[in-house]
Design an enzyme around this catalytic site. Structure first.
Site, mmCIF file in Angstrom:
data_model
loop_
_atom_site.group_PDB
_atom_site.id
_atom_site.type_symbol
_atom_site.label_atom_id
_atom_site.label_comp_id
_atom_site.label_asym_id
_atom_site.label_seq_id
_atom_site.Cartn_x
_atom_site.Cartn_y
_atom_site.Cartn_z
ATOM 1 N N ARG A 136 1.437 -1.373 0.147
ATOM 2 C CA ARG A 136 0.110 0.333 -0.501
ATOM 3 C C ARG A 136 1.419 0.867 0.119
ATOM 4 O O ARG A 136 1.136 1.934 0.887
ATOM 5 C CB ARG A 136 -1.308 -0.293 1.310
ATOM 6 C CG ARG A 136 -2.048 -1.074 0.987
ATOM 7 C CD ARG A 136 -2.383 -1.039 2.343
ATOM 8 N NE ARG A 136 -2.840 -0.141 2.954
ATOM 9 C CZ ARG A 136 -4.133 0.592 3.657
ATOM 10 N NH1 ARG A 136 -5.883 -1.217 3.608
ATOM 11 N NH2 ARG A 136 -4.758 1.321 4.206
ATOM 12 N N ASP A 150 2.161 5.027 0.008
ATOM 13 C CA ASP A 150 1.892 5.753 -0.062
ATOM 14 C C ASP A 150 1.730 7.120 -0.631
ATOM 15 O O ASP A 150 2.109 6.889 -2.059
ATOM 16 C CB ASP A 150 2.619 6.919 1.600
ATOM 17 C CG ASP A 150 2.975 6.224 2.748
ATOM 18 O OD1 ASP A 150 1.902 5.004 2.896
ATOM 19 O OD2 ASP A 150 4.081 6.233 2.693
ATOM 20 N N ARG A 175 11.843 5.564 3.243
ATOM 21 C CA ARG A 175 11.583 7.334 3.077
ATOM 22 C C ARG A 175 12.408 7.612 4.952
ATOM 23 O O ARG A 175 13.528 8.806 4.389
ATOM 24 C CB ARG A 175 10.331 7.944 3.268
ATOM 25 C CG ARG A 175 9.933 7.674 1.992
ATOM 26 C CD ARG A 175 8.257 8.295 2.074
ATOM 27 N NE ARG A 175 7.905 9.665 1.844
ATOM 28 C CZ ARG A 175 6.924 10.123 2.614
ATOM 29 N NH1 ARG A 175 6.083 9.260 2.416
ATOM 30 N NH2 ARG A 175 7.067 11.240 2.880
#
Length: 281
Positions: free
Chosen positions: A60, A62, A211
């Site tokens: 999933r 972002d 990230r």
């Protein structure tokens, strides 16, 4: 938890890619444009289905994150698939917006679940550190960093993060979800164009993990922090104020790995168990 396919339905694997710039992530949201929303609407429309479809996805992503090798599955009426299956890709190409494409649509092997059967996901994060900036043709997929980064230093720092750990320091916590992951690969290299690319592969990722890892390693690469810093953050198991979650547009889901067909069902069951570290079981 059962993953039985209802009688009279067929599970279809979809391989797809998308540019995430104008999507609010993968998952459906009210009044927001998402990849799942666009795909489910397109499938229902082109197959003329009376009821909405429900996609299950491997990762999933972002808002703003791209995908080159995303995988999803959908359970469709067998009679509809028998008639329309071979034409589904072409019909979706005419219905979907320009920033999402379905490259394959085919019956999945027994035991396949796009999310729970996966054994790893591979992401790439691209960083440009040329003093003049990023090539305008790549700007939507490469983060510009205004200081040079040393790829060798970042690779040395990355070695401390490999293996099974609690990545709580690099994840946005979600109620009831574990932050234990196995990081299988984390390495940096320069492309011929000078872009620094991180390859990050793990059995699964928690929210913001890639990230945040990249943000910590950039601090090492540009000289702001010592080589041991990312490992110290990991050991602390709490978010560190110096670690930035870098912007999403540099991140792309490149590939999802699955075991041999005969192992899909077992992996599907195993992946649903809550994980703990050795010594905590």
């Amino acid at each position: 938890m059962s993953d039985e396919i209802e009688p009279g339905r067929v599970r279809v694997r979809l391989d797809l890619s998308y540019d995430g710039a104008e999507f609010s992530g993968w998952a459906k949201q009210r009044n927001r444009r998402t990849v799942q929303g666009e795909l489910e609407s397109a499938i229902q429309t082109v197959l003329r289905l009376p009821e909405p479809v429900d996609l299950t996805v491997a990762g999933r992503t972002d808002a703003g994150v791209h995908a080159r090798g995303q995988v999803a599955h959908v359970d469709l009426p067998a009679e509809v698939w028998a008639v329309e299956g071979e034409r589904l890709r072409r019909r979706l190409a005419g219905r979907l917006p320009w920033d999402v494409r379905v490259w394959k649509a085919e019956p999945a092997p027994d035991g396949f679940n796009a999310r729970f059967s996966a054994i790893w996901r591979r992401y790439a994060y691209r960083v440009g550190d040329h003093e003049a900036g990023v090539d305008p043709l790549l700007r939507g997929h490469v983060l510009w960093h205004d200081r040079p980064v040393d790829v060798d230093l970042m690779n040395e720092a990355a070695e401390k993060l490999l293996g099974e750990h609690d990545f709580a320091a690099y994840c946005k916590k979600r109620e009831g979800a574990t932050t234990i992951r196995t990081l299988l690969e984390l390495r940096w290299e320069r492309t011929p164009e000078g872009v620094a690319v991180a390859t990050v592969r793990a059995d699964a990722f928690c929210h913001n993990m890639v990230r945040a890892l990249v943000g910590a390693m950039i601090l090492v690469g540009d000289g702001h922090r010592p080589i041991g810093f990312p490992g110290e953050v990991l050991a602390g198991q709490v978010r560190h104020s110096a670690v930035n979650v870098v912007r999403p547009h540099g991140l792309t889901l490149e590939e999802v790995g699955y075991p041999a067909d005969e192992l899909l069902a077992a992996r599907n069951r195993e992946a649903r168990n809550m994980r703990t570290l050795p010594g905590c079981r």
